[in-house]
Structures are given as C-alpha cells and as structure tokens.
Design a protein around this motif. Structure first.
Motif, PDB file in Angstrom:
ATOM      1  N   ASN A 151       0.857  -1.184   0.000  1.00 44.83           N
ATOM      2  CA  ASN A 151       0.000   0.000   0.000  1.00 44.83           C
ATOM      3  C   ASN A 151       0.893   1.234   0.000  1.00 44.83           C
ATOM      4  OD1 ASN A 151      -1.522   2.299   1.235  1.00 44.83           O
ATOM      5  ND2 ASN A 151      -3.190   0.804   1.247  1.00 44.83           N
ATOM      6  N   VAL A 152       0.811   2.016  -1.067  1.00 47.66           N
ATOM      7  CA  VAL A 152       1.721   3.153  -1.211  1.00 47.66           C
ATOM      8  C   VAL A 152       1.488   4.207  -0.141  1.00 47.66           C
ATOM      9  CG1 VAL A 152       2.063   2.841  -3.677  1.00 47.66           C
ATOM     10  CG2 VAL A 152       0.163   4.248  -2.892  1.00 47.66           C
ATOM     11  N   PHE A 153       0.264   4.327   0.343  1.00 50.31           N
ATOM     12  CA  PHE A 153      -0.013   5.349   1.345  1.00 50.31           C
ATOM     13  C   PHE A 153       0.542   4.925   2.711  1.00 50.31           C
ATOM     14  CE2 PHE A 153      -3.374   5.539  -1.907  1.00 50.31           C
ATOM     15  CZ  PHE A 153      -3.076   6.789  -2.427  1.00 50.31           C
ATOM     16  N   CYS A 209       4.129   5.816   2.555  1.00 47.37           N
ATOM     17  CA  CYS A 209       4.332   7.254   2.796  1.00 47.37           C
ATOM     18  C   CYS A 209       4.383   7.526   4.291  1.00 47.37           C
ATOM     19  CB  CYS A 209       3.205   8.054   2.145  1.00 47.37           C
ATOM     20  SG  CYS A 209       3.251   8.073   0.340  1.00 47.37           S
ATOM     21  N   GLU A 231      -8.321   8.992  -9.226  1.00 48.70           N
ATOM     22  CA  GLU A 231      -7.820   8.160  -8.122  1.00 48.70           C
ATOM     23  C   GLU A 231      -6.633   7.291  -8.536  1.00 48.70           C
ATOM     24  OE1 GLU A 231      -9.420   4.759  -4.972  1.00 48.70           O
ATOM     25  OE2 GLU A 231     -10.831   5.853  -6.245  1.00 48.70           O
ATOM     26  N   SER A 232      -6.744   6.621  -9.693  1.00 50.22           N
ATOM     27  CA  SER A 232      -5.669   5.727 -10.125  1.00 50.22           C
ATOM     28  C   SER A 232      -4.397   6.506 -10.439  1.00 50.22           C
ATOM     29  CB  SER A 232      -6.116   4.927 -11.347  1.00 50.22           C
ATOM     30  OG  SER A 232      -6.395   5.798 -12.441  1.00 50.22           O
ATOM     31  N   LYS A 269      -2.561   7.711  -7.291  1.00 47.06           N
ATOM     32  CA  LYS A 269      -1.762   6.596  -6.771  1.00 47.06           C
ATOM     33  C   LYS A 269      -0.474   6.458  -7.572  1.00 47.06           C
ATOM     34  CE  LYS A 269      -2.000   1.631  -5.788  1.00 47.06           C
ATOM     35  NZ  LYS A 269      -2.845   0.414  -5.845  1.00 47.06           N
ATOM     36  N   TYR A 270      -0.567   6.608  -8.893  1.00 46.14           N
ATOM     37  CA  TYR A 270       0.616   6.518  -9.751  1.00 46.14           C
ATOM     38  C   TYR A 270       1.603   7.650  -9.438  1.00 46.14           C
ATOM     39  CZ  TYR A 270       3.482   6.655 -13.987  1.00 46.14           C
ATOM     40  OH  TYR A 270       4.537   6.680 -14.860  1.00 46.14           O
ATOM     41  N   VAL A 316       2.011   9.083  -6.591  1.00 44.60           N
ATOM     42  CA  VAL A 316       2.676   8.734  -5.332  1.00 44.60           C
ATOM     43  C   VAL A 316       3.744   7.674  -5.578  1.00 44.60           C
ATOM     44  CG1 VAL A 316       2.339   7.741  -3.042  1.00 44.60           C
ATOM     45  CG2 VAL A 316       0.660   9.341  -3.951  1.00 44.60           C
ATOM     46  N   GLN A 317       3.457   6.699  -6.455  1.00 44.38           N
ATOM     47  CA  GLN A 317       4.423   5.631  -6.741  1.00 44.38           C
ATOM     48  C   GLN A 317       5.666   6.148  -7.444  1.00 44.38           C
ATOM     49  OE1 GLN A 317       1.871   3.021  -9.013  1.00 44.38           O
ATOM     50  NE2 GLN A 317       1.533   1.667  -7.276  1.00 44.38           N
ATOM     51  N   ASN A 359       0.630   3.038 -15.151  1.00 44.23           N
ATOM     52  CA  ASN A 359       0.831   1.825 -14.363  1.00 44.23           C
ATOM     53  C   ASN A 359       2.333   1.596 -14.247  1.00 44.23           C
ATOM     54  OD1 ASN A 359       1.121  -0.874 -13.437  1.00 44.23           O
ATOM     55  ND2 ASN A 359      -0.877  -1.412 -14.269  1.00 44.23           N
TER      56      ASN A 359
END
Length: 601
Positions: free
Chosen positions: A108-110, A113, A400-401, A404-405, A407-408, A446
């Motif tokens: 989970n990337v969050f 963090c 949303e997706s 997330k990207y 953040v990654q 992705n």
C-alpha cells in the motif's frame, strides 16, 4: 548527594533516553514481527495483537534500553566521537530494517508514505550537523559499491525476468512478438513479425525503433527470449554510468553520487517496467542520461550522437527531446543548440509519425482519445484541447488511479522534482504529464509497464538539480532520505512480487513446465503455428506465428495453454473435429493439434 544527582543528570539526558528507547522498541518490534510473520499474520491485521504479550514486550524494551544506555556510556568514555556515530547509525539501521519488514507485508503506497514520514526522524537525527558533500570515500570503494549494486540488481531482476519466461508467464504482447522480431532480425536482418498485427510486417511500421539492433549481436550469440529478458536489465543498469558522471558534473560528492545511483536501482520505475517483459522504452534512461550529461558538459558531438540514440528508441522520443530542448533554451540559456534540438526533434517526430501512417496502421493516437475531439484524429488536437479547456485536462490528471501513480513515481523521490523556485525546470515535467498522466490508456499510468522509464529518468534528473540547490543542512538529510524512501517503495511494490519467482522451483510447477516443453517440442521448427498468448514466446523462432485470440489465419499447428479456465477457446473443439490430429494432449496442461487439411500460406 547533590553532587551525585548532578553527575547522574549529566550522564542521563532526555535526548539519549528517547533515542535508545526507540532503538530498543524498534528492535523488539522487529523480532516480534518476524516471528508472527511465520504464522501468516501481518502488521496490517488487528489479530496481530493476539500473538503479542504486551507486559513482557514492555519489560524487554525497558531492559534493553537500559542495557544500551550502559553499553554506550562505557564505550563513550573510550571513544566519544565514535560512540556518537555508532548510536546514530544503529538508530538508522534498526528503524530502517523494521520499516522494510513492515513494507514487505503491506502493499500500500499510502502506508509506505507514513513509514517514510517516520523514517525522516531517524535520517534527520543520523545526519544532523553533517555535510554529505564533504563525506569522503575512497575511489575504489566508490566504484566497488556501484558495481556490486549493479550486479545485485541484474541478478535479482534478471532472474525474475528469465524465470517469468521459463514459467510461461510472458504473453505474446510484448514478449512473443519481440522474440519473433529478433528471430527475423537474426535470420533476415529485418524487424518483421506476424504475431504483432496478424500478418507479416515490420515492427518499424508500428514504432520507429532501430535501437533494437544494438541488442542483435548478443541475441545472435545466444538466440533465446531469455537473452532478451536479461538484456533489458543490463541496458537499464548501464544507465548507472552516465548517471554517475552526471552527478559528479553537478558537483555531488562520491558519497552523494552513490546514494543517487543506488536510489536509481531501487527506484520502482527502474524495475517496475520489467514486470511486463521487454520493450524499446528500456533504452530511455541510458540515452536520456547520456544526453543530459553531454548537455551539462556542453559537448556538441556528444549531444548530437546521444540525440540520435534517443530518437532511435521510438517516434515518441521526439517529444521527449523537444521538452528537454525547451529546458535548454529557457533554463540553460543554450539558445542556438536548444533551438536546433527542438526543431530537429519536432521534425523527426512528425516525419516518423507520417512514415508509420503511410507504411503501417498509423500512430496509436487512440491512447489519447480522451484528449482528441471526435473528428480531429491527430496529435495537434491535444494542444487545442489543452489551451481551449485547461480545467478538462485537470479532470483527466487528478483521478484516483493516477494520484496513486503519482505517489508511486514521485513519492520515492520525496516529490523533489516539484521543489524548485526556477520555473524553467518545470518544463521537464512535460513528458511525465503528457504520456503518463494525461493519456486515458491505463498502461501509461501503471508503474508495472515500461512507459515510466523515460519520464522517470527525467524526474530523477530534476531531483538531482533541485536537491543540489538546497542549503547544506537540508541537502545532507534529503539525499540519504531519498535512498531510504526508494528502499521502502522497492520493498513494498517490487520485492514482494519478485518473491513470486520462487514458485518456479516448486516441484509441481516444474512438472507442469516439463509437460508444456514436451508438448511444444512436437511442433517442427519450420511449421506455422497458432498459439495462445503464453505459448507464443516459446514458439517465436519461426516464420509464421499467430496469437489465437487475434487471428483469422490458418496454420499447420494449433497450441493451446490449458492451465487456466477460459471461454476464449475450448480444447473439445479440436479433439472432436476430424480436421485436427491430436499431436499431444494433457488435460488441464496443454493441447497440440495438427490441421490435416492445411495446405500452406
């Protein structure tokens, strides 16, 4: 008594009490987490508490903290400066290992963090009052660290990619088609394939990618798809060479350069793209770093050669170079050279797109359908959309997706590409925004596809620029923190997936692969084949190969992968049809059939 109290107060300080308590707490938590992990209960599960003994844990932590205090006090008398660095490094090592173990359990990337925020305390404490630009390491150690890091990356990621092919986990798109393309390159010198567009055509009609010929000598020595898998990893690792020189050109110390180089290898963008086999985008980090190095050196010959190499990756590279050229003009004040790169790159891009349109099926503009008004049908319409309705562009980026990207890709770099007062540097974000955030194609945003290789390299360059401009105190904490951040993201996103390659050595799986190998060995090398996607790479060394899902062609042999339940094909169709002879069949494994009435192409 008063003197005794004063002496104790001088020995026991609040700062050291806190630090040594945290060290003890993290160490005990680490041991506990490893033990509970064996029961398949992870830190993200509330049931974790059922396997802990809170009173016992607190006693152990307090006892260990006091023991550490006593040990540091005794040795501190002998070597005051040495014990200071020992304490700092022990805090960093213990908290980092604990964080890595937790990261390996939570994809989970969050969450990562949050762990990075906690690690900031340890890194800041470890490097406080330290100027990393003055830390000196011997030249041999400097080279040795980078070589060892590169070898470890090559072995780990390279093994994963080769195992992916050997375990029949690589699909036709893109492993099968590129494997067949290299077979044609080796035997005819052309970049032809039949499995890419269901008829014989050159890959150059889809993407202008002559850089692939750089790998041909290695494939010719050992003509196997496994060679191609390994070569992608080698090409990504070779980018370390221009990157390290680029760091030194920006006046980074050897220590800071090592931190950046290892961060690049751990940066999830670098290894993430390998999870979908090979792609021409693999060349982007190597050639972009090479161009940026020669740009910083103001080396004309180097810039010309590296520009040609970047262009040779793919037609999209013209856009990459156009944004870099704009930065040369406005950020580096290289007006003439920047303009030359800009104009030539745009000309190359439009000429390459026109050639694909004339000789092939056209540029894949459908990936930007969300930005092209129906009826326009060209890339110029994207510019029209951006200037006419910038708010619409924001709606395409901040989804949303894609958050997330972001953040990654930005998170491992601590969002450093955004920390600059020099607006010119934000020009370099162009490829990242255009290709990865604006496009409606889910693969572009992705991290486990190859489309992040180029933008990721530019983001790392921006990080080097921005952190280098910071004051000594901030810079000395940020460079180590980037390495820690990349390590945590790598562990959470990459390492847990690489572990999956261990399944290849499972006895039952090996028996399955042996059955698949035996079945495919029944097909003659010169026969035409229609195969399901995961069998295509293994069958790629032939003139005619088609993927069952996409083809309307006829072939002498049909090979079906029966390991998975699917409605796309049914082996009974071939078993019950008199037209087909059953060459090899193992239920739930593989079916190979020969078309008795096939008359040839």
């Amino acid at each position: 008594m008063r003197d005794f109290i004063i002496k104790v107060k001088n020995i026991i300080t609040l700062e050291h009490c806190v630090i040594r308590f945290i060290m003890a707490w993290c160490f005990v938590s680490l041991c506990q987490t490893i033990l509970i992990d064996s029961k398949k209960v992870y830190v993200s599960d509330l049931n974790y508490l059922r396997y802990t003994n809170f009173p016992f844990m607190m006693v152990v932590v307090l006892v260990l903290a006091m023991a550490l205090y006593a040990i540091f006090y005794v040795f501190g008398k002998l070597c005051p400066k040495g014990i200071m660095w020992t304490e700092r490094l022990m805090l960093l090592i213990v908290t980092l290992i604990y964080s890595l173990v937790c990261a390996s359990q939570v994809d989970n990337v969050f969450f990562i963090c949050g762990m990075i925020a906690l690690m900031t305390f340890s890194v800041t404490y470890c490097f406080k009052d330290t100027d990393t630009s003055t830390i000196s390491i011997p030249h041999k150690l400097y080279i040795g660290i980078m070589i060892v890091s590169a070898i470890i990356f090559t072995v780990v990621i390279g093994t994963y990619m080769v195992v992916r092919y050997l375990s029949y986990s690589s699909p036709n798109f893109d492993m099968g088609l590129f494997s067949q393309m290299f077979h044609y390159m080796r035997t005819t010198g052309t970049m032809n394939t039949t499995s890419e567009r269901d008829h014989l055509m050159s890959h150059m009609c889809v993407h202008i990618a002559p850089d692939f010929y750089l790998l041909l000598p290695f494939y010719a020595i050992y003509p196997s798809p496994a060679t191609l898998e390994l070569m992608q990893v080698v090409v990504l690792v070779l980018a370390v060479i221009p990157l390290s020189f680029l760091c030194r050109e920006k006046k980074l110390s050897r220590f800071e350069t090592v931190l950046i180089v290892v961060s690049y290898l751990l940066y999830p963008v670098t290894s993430g793209g390998c999870f979908y086999d090979i792609h021409e985008n693999m060349f982007y980090p190597l050639f972009i770093f090479t161009f940026l190095l020669f740009m910083e050196k103001n080396n004309n010959v180097g810039m010309i050669i590296s520009t040609l190499l970047v262009w040779g990756v793919k037609e999209d590279s013209g856009v990459f170079m156009a944004f870099i050229a704009l930065y040369m003009i406005f950020g580096k004040k290289m007006y003439k050279k920047g303009t030359a790169v800009l104009v030539s790159s745009l000309v190359y891009f439009f000429v390459a797109c026109k050639l694909i349109e004339i000789n092939g099926a056209g540029v894949v503009s459908y990936r930007f359908n969300n930005m092209i008004l129906e009826g326009d049908g060209n890339f110029l319409s994207i510019i029209k959309t951006v200037f006419s309705n910038p708010a619409y562009v924001m709606t395409q980026i901040f989804q949303e997706s894609k958050i997330k990207y972001i953040v990654q890709t930005m998170g491992p770099l601590l969002f450093m590409p955004l920390f600059s007062k020099k607006w010119q540097r934000f020009i370099l974000l162009g490829p990242y925004i255009l290709f990865n955030l604006v496009s409606s194609d889910v693969y572009f945003s992705n991290i486990f596809f190859q489309y992040s290789f180029g933008p990721g390299a530019i983001l790392l360059y921006m990080t080097i620029l921005n952190v280098s401009d910071m004051n000594v105190k901030t810079r000395s904490a940020v460079f180590p923190m980037i390495l820690v951040s990349c390590s945590l993201f790598f562990t959470s996103l990459i390492f847990v997936r690489v572990e999956g390659m261990c399944g290849y050595f499972n006895k039952e799986n090996r028996e399955t692969y042996a059955v698949l190998n035996e079945g495919l060995s029944k097909i003659p090398d010169d026969a035409s084949v229609i195969a399901t996607t995961f069998l295509c790479p293994k069958l790629s060394k032939r003139e005619y190969l088609y993927e069952l899902y996409y083809t309307d062609k006829q072939a002498e042999y049909v090979a079906l992968d029966l390991r998975f339940s699917t409605t796309e094909y049914n082996p009974e169709t071939y078993l019950e049809d008199d037209r087909y002879e059953t060459v090899y069949y193992v239920e739930d494994k593989i079916g190979v059939f020969r078309d008795k009435y096939y008359t040839g192409e």
